[in-house]
Design a protein around this motif. Structure first.
Motif, PDB file in Angstrom:
ATOM      1  N   PRO A  58       0.856  -1.416  -0.030  1.00  0.00           N
ATOM      2  CA  PRO A  58       0.115   0.023  -0.128  1.00  0.00           C
ATOM      3  C   PRO A  58       0.756   1.136  -0.048  1.00  0.00           C
ATOM      4  O   PRO A  58       1.865   1.318   0.417  1.00  0.00           O
ATOM      5  CB  PRO A  58      -0.793  -0.162   1.223  1.00  0.00           C
ATOM      6  CG  PRO A  58      -0.942  -1.678   1.520  1.00  0.00           C
ATOM      7  CD  PRO A  58       0.575  -2.254   1.127  1.00  0.00           C
ATOM      8  N   LEU A  59       0.373   2.398  -0.562  1.00  0.00           N
ATOM      9  CA  LEU A  59       1.077   3.447  -0.577  1.00  0.00           C
ATOM     10  C   LEU A  59       0.385   4.674   0.279  1.00  0.00           C
ATOM     11  O   LEU A  59      -0.765   4.913   0.117  1.00  0.00           O
ATOM     12  CB  LEU A  59       0.849   4.433  -2.017  1.00  0.00           C
ATOM     13  CG  LEU A  59       1.810   5.529  -2.479  1.00  0.00           C
ATOM     14  CD1 LEU A  59       3.170   5.144  -2.259  1.00  0.00           C
ATOM     15  CD2 LEU A  59       1.413   5.982  -3.804  1.00  0.00           C
ATOM     16  N   PRO A  60       0.960   4.717   1.495  1.00  0.00           N
ATOM     17  CA  PRO A  60       0.507   5.692   2.538  1.00  0.00           C
ATOM     18  C   PRO A  60       0.385   7.240   2.226  1.00  0.00           C
ATOM     19  O   PRO A  60       1.241   7.658   1.448  1.00  0.00           O
ATOM     20  CB  PRO A  60       1.270   5.391   3.706  1.00  0.00           C
ATOM     21  CG  PRO A  60       2.614   5.177   3.238  1.00  0.00           C
ATOM     22  CD  PRO A  60       2.322   4.264   1.712  1.00  0.00           C
ATOM     23  N   PHE A  61      -0.407   8.000   2.933  1.00  0.00           N
ATOM     24  CA  PHE A  61      -0.229   9.259   2.819  1.00  0.00           C
ATOM     25  C   PHE A  61       1.114   9.696   3.370  1.00  0.00           C
ATOM     26  O   PHE A  61       1.591   9.058   4.555  1.00  0.00           O
ATOM     27  CB  PHE A  61      -1.158   9.822   3.650  1.00  0.00           C
ATOM     28  CG  PHE A  61      -2.541  10.021   2.978  1.00  0.00           C
ATOM     29  CD1 PHE A  61      -2.925  10.690   1.847  1.00  0.00           C
ATOM     30  CD2 PHE A  61      -3.619   9.203   3.677  1.00  0.00           C
ATOM     31  CE1 PHE A  61      -4.332  10.623   1.431  1.00  0.00           C
ATOM     32  CE2 PHE A  61      -4.918   9.314   3.056  1.00  0.00           C
ATOM     33  CZ  PHE A  61      -5.190  10.043   2.017  1.00  0.00           C
ATOM     34  N   ARG A  62       1.707  10.874   3.137  1.00  0.00           N
ATOM     35  CA  ARG A  62       3.060  11.442   3.648  1.00  0.00           C
ATOM     36  C   ARG A  62       2.401  12.543   4.936  1.00  0.00           C
ATOM     37  O   ARG A  62       1.643  12.971   4.802  1.00  0.00           O
ATOM     38  CB  ARG A  62       3.717  11.940   2.876  1.00  0.00           C
ATOM     39  CG  ARG A  62       4.602  10.735   1.717  1.00  0.00           C
ATOM     40  CD  ARG A  62       5.785  11.463   1.219  1.00  0.00           C
ATOM     41  NE  ARG A  62       6.542  11.969   2.212  1.00  0.00           N
ATOM     42  CZ  ARG A  62       7.791  12.746   2.015  1.00  0.00           C
ATOM     43  NH1 ARG A  62       8.246  12.933   0.611  1.00  0.00           N
ATOM     44  NH2 ARG A  62       8.566  12.773   2.979  1.00  0.00           N
ATOM     45  N   VAL A 117      -5.844  21.483  -0.510  1.00  0.00           N
ATOM     46  CA  VAL A 117      -6.527  20.928   0.800  1.00  0.00           C
ATOM     47  C   VAL A 117      -7.874  20.160   0.532  1.00  0.00           C
ATOM     48  O   VAL A 117      -8.827  20.492   0.009  1.00  0.00           O
ATOM     49  CB  VAL A 117      -6.507  21.681   1.728  1.00  0.00           C
ATOM     50  CG1 VAL A 117      -7.065  20.865   2.887  1.00  0.00           C
ATOM     51  CG2 VAL A 117      -5.342  22.180   2.336  1.00  0.00           C
ATOM     52  N   LEU A 118      -7.804  18.690   0.536  1.00  0.00           N
ATOM     53  CA  LEU A 118      -9.063  17.727   0.495  1.00  0.00           C
ATOM     54  C   LEU A 118      -9.551  17.460   1.896  1.00  0.00           C
ATOM     55  O   LEU A 118      -8.970  16.775   2.698  1.00  0.00           O
ATOM     56  CB  LEU A 118      -8.811  16.700  -0.323  1.00  0.00           C
ATOM     57  CG  LEU A 118      -8.218  17.028  -1.834  1.00  0.00           C
ATOM     58  CD1 LEU A 118      -7.671  15.678  -2.204  1.00  0.00           C
ATOM     59  CD2 LEU A 118      -9.019  17.844  -2.582  1.00  0.00           C
ATOM     60  N   SER A 135      -8.396  11.871   8.853  1.00  0.00           N
ATOM     61  CA  SER A 135      -9.618  11.308   9.455  1.00  0.00           C
ATOM     62  C   SER A 135     -10.987  11.341   8.624  1.00  0.00           C
ATOM     63  O   SER A 135     -10.789  12.539   7.813  1.00  0.00           O
ATOM     64  CB  SER A 135      -9.885  11.450  10.723  1.00  0.00           C
ATOM     65  OG  SER A 135     -10.210  12.810  11.017  1.00  0.00           O
ATOM     66  N   ASN A 136     -11.758  10.238   8.237  1.00  0.00           N
ATOM     67  CA  ASN A 136     -12.843  10.709   7.668  1.00  0.00           C
ATOM     68  C   ASN A 136     -12.495  10.803   6.114  1.00  0.00           C
ATOM     69  O   ASN A 136     -13.169  11.345   5.435  1.00  0.00           O
ATOM     70  CB  ASN A 136     -13.772  11.562   8.231  1.00  0.00           C
ATOM     71  CG  ASN A 136     -14.279  11.192   9.534  1.00  0.00           C
ATOM     72  OD1 ASN A 136     -14.483  10.083   9.819  1.00  0.00           O
ATOM     73  ND2 ASN A 136     -14.307  12.156  10.358  1.00  0.00           N
ATOM     74  N   TYR A 186      -0.136  14.490   0.951  1.00  0.00           N
ATOM     75  CA  TYR A 186       0.331  14.322   2.465  1.00  0.00           C
ATOM     76  C   TYR A 186      -0.963  14.458   3.213  1.00  0.00           C
ATOM     77  O   TYR A 186      -2.175  14.585   2.651  1.00  0.00           O
ATOM     78  CB  TYR A 186       0.937  15.952   2.575  1.00  0.00           C
ATOM     79  CG  TYR A 186       2.216  15.928   2.107  1.00  0.00           C
ATOM     80  CD1 TYR A 186       3.394  15.323   2.956  1.00  0.00           C
ATOM     81  CD2 TYR A 186       2.452  16.360   0.922  1.00  0.00           C
ATOM     82  CE1 TYR A 186       4.644  15.677   2.327  1.00  0.00           C
ATOM     83  CE2 TYR A 186       3.888  16.176   0.259  1.00  0.00           C
ATOM     84  CZ  TYR A 186       4.714  16.237   1.053  1.00  0.00           C
ATOM     85  OH  TYR A 186       6.211  15.851   0.630  1.00  0.00           O
ATOM     86  N   SER A 187      -1.124  14.358   4.500  1.00  0.00           N
ATOM     87  CA  SER A 187      -2.246  14.199   5.556  1.00  0.00           C
ATOM     88  C   SER A 187      -1.870  15.186   6.696  1.00  0.00           C
ATOM     89  O   SER A 187      -0.889  15.166   7.206  1.00  0.00           O
ATOM     90  CB  SER A 187      -2.459  12.836   5.571  1.00  0.00           C
ATOM     91  OG  SER A 187      -1.655  12.328   6.586  1.00  0.00           O
TER      92      SER A 187
END
Length: 222
Positions: free
Chosen positions: A90-94, A118-119, A148-149, A171-172
């Motif tokens: 899996p490719l995670p958020f940074r 920004v999402l 989250s969400n 990014y997150s």
């Protein structure tokens, strides 16, 4: 009736599907890659493409397995694989904490101002993929999603993004309000979109044609 071919998966892996996501995942190698599955085919117009995939996989040390179309269907659960699937981690958020600070542009020097997207709480993988595809095409410098969400970076997102998800970091943040306030204090313009001015209260609304982009900007969509 022939039973679907059983293929054991590496623990924790996922299956990318489609030409663009698999090709860009191989080319960039931003995640662990385990096996490339190509549709068995004799001759035909797809032969050069399969050869290119095999060469790319060999360069990355990724095993190539020719399999029947029904095996590909089973791997990606009937989604449009275009004759290729790729087993990968899996490719995670940074995390924004690991991000390098960008160099801001100067309108007077001719350098383009930075544009971030920004999402907020985008949960549909098709919508997320479409946003990433558009962001990459339009030259967005960085994409930040709420931790989250929000939909994770799944193979469906990669396919909907036409592989853009494999090309640039997403990014997150778990503190969106704090992040936006901090960037605003640094001089960034934080904007959202609205269909009609009467849909919002106590927030200035101007036409896109009248907006002046003279400092780094964050566009929030959610």
């Amino acid at each position: 009736e022939r039973k679907p071919l059983a293929l054991e998966r590496t623990k924790g892996s996922e299956i990318l599907f489609g030409v663009a996501p698999c090709w860009l995942a191989l080319a960039r190698a931003r995640r662990a890659l385990f096996r490339l599955f190509l549709k068995e085919q004799r001759g035909g117009s797809g032969r050069p493409l399969r050869a290119e995939f095999a060469l790319q996989a060999a360069a990355r040390g990724v095993p190539v397995l020719p399999v029947p179309a029904r095996a590909l269907d089973a791997l990606c659960r009937g989604r449009p694989h275009q004759g290729v699937c790729l087993e990968a981690a899996p490719l995670p958020f940074r995390s924004l904490r690991d991000a390098e600070e960008p160099q801001q542009g100067d309108g007077e020097s001719g350098r383009r101002q930075l544009l971030w997207l920004v999402l907020e709480h985008i949960q549909d993988p098709m919508n997320l993929g479409a946003l990433l595809r558009s962001a990459y095409f339009l030259g967005v410098d960085r994409v930040v999603a709420t931790h989250s969400n929000s939909c994770p970076l799944t193979p469906i997102v990669s396919k909907a993004s036409a592989g853009a998800m494999e090309v640039f970091d997403v990014y997150s943040t778990d503190d969106l309000q704090g992040f936006l306030k901090a960037k605003s204090a640094e001089g960034w313009e934080v904007v959202g979109t609205v269909s009609r001015p009467e849909d919002v209260e106590d927030v200035p609304v101007i036409s896109c044609s009248e907006f002046r982009w003279d400092r780094p900007i964050i566009v929030v969509i959610g």
